[in-house]
Design a protein around this motif. Structure first.
Motif, short mmCIF file in Angstrom:
data_model
loop_
_atom_site.label_atom_id
_atom_site.label_comp_id
_atom_site.label_asym_id
_atom_site.label_seq_id
_atom_site.Cartn_x
_atom_site.Cartn_y
_atom_site.Cartn_z
N LEU A 146 21.35 85.36 66.30
CA LEU A 146 21.39 85.66 64.87
C LEU A 146 22.84 85.87 64.42
N ALA A 147 23.60 86.62 65.21
CA ALA A 147 25.00 86.88 64.89
C ALA A 147 25.80 85.59 64.85
N ARG A 148 25.55 84.70 65.81
CA ARG A 148 26.31 83.44 65.84
C ARG A 148 25.95 82.56 64.64
N GLY A 149 24.67 82.53 64.27
CA GLY A 149 24.27 81.77 63.08
C GLY A 149 24.90 82.34 61.82
N CYS A 150 24.93 83.66 61.76
CA CYS A 150 25.53 84.36 60.62
C CYS A 150 27.03 84.05 60.53
N ALA A 151 27.72 84.09 61.66
CA ALA A 151 29.17 83.82 61.67
C ALA A 151 29.46 82.40 61.21
N ARG A 152 28.62 81.45 61.64
CA ARG A 152 28.82 80.05 61.21
C ARG A 152 28.72 79.94 59.69
N LEU A 153 27.74 80.61 59.10
CA LEU A 153 27.56 80.54 57.65
C LEU A 153 28.76 81.16 56.93
N LEU A 154 29.24 82.28 57.45
CA LEU A 154 30.38 82.95 56.80
C LEU A 154 31.66 82.12 56.93
N ARG A 155 31.82 81.45 58.06
CA ARG A 155 33.01 80.59 58.21
C ARG A 155 32.98 79.45 57.21
N ARG A 156 31.77 78.94 56.95
CA ARG A 156 31.63 77.88 55.94
C ARG A 156 32.05 78.37 54.57
N GLN A 157 31.92 79.69 54.35
CA GLN A 157 32.34 80.26 53.07
C GLN A 157 33.82 80.64 53.09
N GLY A 158 34.51 80.27 54.16
CA GLY A 158 35.95 80.50 54.21
C GLY A 158 36.38 81.81 54.84
N ARG A 159 35.42 82.56 55.37
CA ARG A 159 35.78 83.83 56.01
C ARG A 159 36.12 83.61 57.49
N GLN A 160 37.03 84.43 57.98
CA GLN A 160 37.40 84.36 59.40
C GLN A 160 36.50 85.32 60.17
N VAL A 161 35.42 84.79 60.70
CA VAL A 161 34.42 85.62 61.37
C VAL A 161 34.06 85.00 62.72
N GLY A 162 34.16 85.80 63.75
CA GLY A 162 33.71 85.38 65.07
C GLY A 162 32.68 86.35 65.60
N VAL A 163 32.25 86.13 66.82
CA VAL A 163 31.27 87.01 67.45
C VAL A 163 31.80 87.43 68.82
N ARG A 164 31.76 88.69 69.11
CA ARG A 164 32.10 89.20 70.45
C ARG A 164 31.00 90.15 70.90
N ALA A 165 30.28 89.73 71.90
CA ALA A 165 29.18 90.59 72.41
C ALA A 165 29.75 91.52 73.46
N VAL A 166 30.39 92.58 73.03
CA VAL A 166 31.06 93.49 73.98
C VAL A 166 30.25 94.73 74.32
N LEU A 167 29.10 94.89 73.66
CA LEU A 167 28.31 96.09 73.95
C LEU A 167 27.26 95.80 75.02
N ARG A 168 27.08 96.77 75.90
CA ARG A 168 26.07 96.68 76.96
C ARG A 168 25.28 97.98 76.99
N GLN A 169 24.03 97.88 77.37
CA GLN A 169 23.28 99.10 77.67
C GLN A 169 23.70 99.57 79.04
N GLN A 170 24.12 100.82 79.13
CA GLN A 170 24.54 101.29 80.45
C GLN A 170 23.47 102.14 81.13
N ARG A 171 22.41 102.38 80.43
CA ARG A 171 21.27 103.02 81.09
C ARG A 171 20.02 102.66 80.29
N ARG A 172 18.89 102.82 80.94
CA ARG A 172 17.64 102.57 80.24
C ARG A 172 17.41 103.64 79.19
N VAL A 173 16.84 103.24 78.08
CA VAL A 173 16.47 104.23 77.08
C VAL A 173 14.96 104.18 76.89
N ALA A 174 14.40 105.33 76.50
CA ALA A 174 12.95 105.38 76.26
C ALA A 174 12.63 104.56 75.01
#
Ligand SMILES: [Zn+2]
Length: 248
Positions: A146-174
């Motif tokens: 979804l983020a990558r699709g969103c970034a593509r649309l925003l770039r078409r509108q002339g915005r400088q937008v990329g995607v960096r998936a830097v977040l990870r779950q470091q433990r299980r959550v309930a």
């Protein structure tokens, strides 16, 4: 932030092609058995114009949860989590209805644009990470795609937008379902970590499909700020309208 391993930018499942199979099977089933609009179930290929209009007709709004978790970033939602929008999100995330992705990515791009109204310059979208087991079960990295699709649309509108998936779950959550706002924040505290390279001076926009209590977005903002990344806010496809006593 510390130079650690390069963060993978796609799914957390690695390159095993078998990991993608459930999504492909879902798409093939759509083709073979006839298709319905994921928003209203009218027989047709893809999301119907009425449902697209129902989603795009809403003005992005600022979201302030009550109570607001500490560190909750400025957040915009493209739509209310109800009706057509809720059905499209569920179809995309839980049933791998890939035709819903385009309209949802477009909605997300409107929320990002609303957040960045007074802001120029490059930004990087950071998708909220799914649990690795959820990515395996679904066969796709729903929020990342979804983020990558969103970034593509925003770039078409002339915005400088990329995607960096830097977040990870470091433990299980309930499971968050059924937890109060305060319980959700406790459940998620310290659950995420940020790792990977990040270009100096570029701010982050956290993106997710739905926000309810805001606890996930607050935790994501904490993890990013903790490694020195500026968080200019968050954008979501949909936010629940919370009423007194509601736990959603
Ligand atoms: Zn429809």
């Amino acid at each position: 932030m510390p130079a650690t391993t390069t963060a993978p930018t796609t799914t957390a499942t690695g390159s095993d092609p078998g990991d993608r199979a459930p999504g492909l099977i879902g798409a093939a089933t759509d083709l073979l058995l006839g298709s319905r609009c994921a928003g209203c179930a009218v027989p047709r290929w893809g999301v119907c114009p009425e449902c697209r209009a129902a989603l795009s007709g809403q003005r992005p709004r600022s979201v302030v949860p009550d109570p607001s978790p500490s560190g909750f970033p400025p957040t915009f939602a493209a739509a209310d989590y109800a009706g057509v929008c809720a059905r499209l999100v569920a179809a995309y995330k839980e049933e791998q209805v890939l035709t819903a992705r385009g309209p949802l990515a477009a909605a997300l791009s409107r929320a990002v644009a609303a957040l960045l109204t007074d802001r120029a310059g490059p930004v990087l979208l950071v998708p909220m990470p799914s649990a690795p087991q959820a990515v395996r079960r679904r066969g796709l990295d729903a929020t990342g795609d979804l983020a990558r699709g969103c970034a593509r649309l925003l770039r078409r509108q002339g915005r400088q937008v990329g995607v960096r998936a830097v977040l990870r779950q470091q433990r299980r959550v309930a499971d968050q379902a059924g937890l109060s706002a305060r319980e959700r924040q406790r459940n998620l505290a310290g659950a995420l970590r940020a790792s990977g390279r990040w270009p100096a001076g570029v701010p982050a926009v956290i993106v997710d499909d739905v926000t309810t209590t805001g606890a996930s977005l607050a935790e994501a903002a904490r993890a990013l700020r903790g490694v020195g990344i500026e968080v200019c806010g968050a954008a979501v496809v949909a936010a629940t309208r919370r009423t007194g006593g509601s736990r959603r």
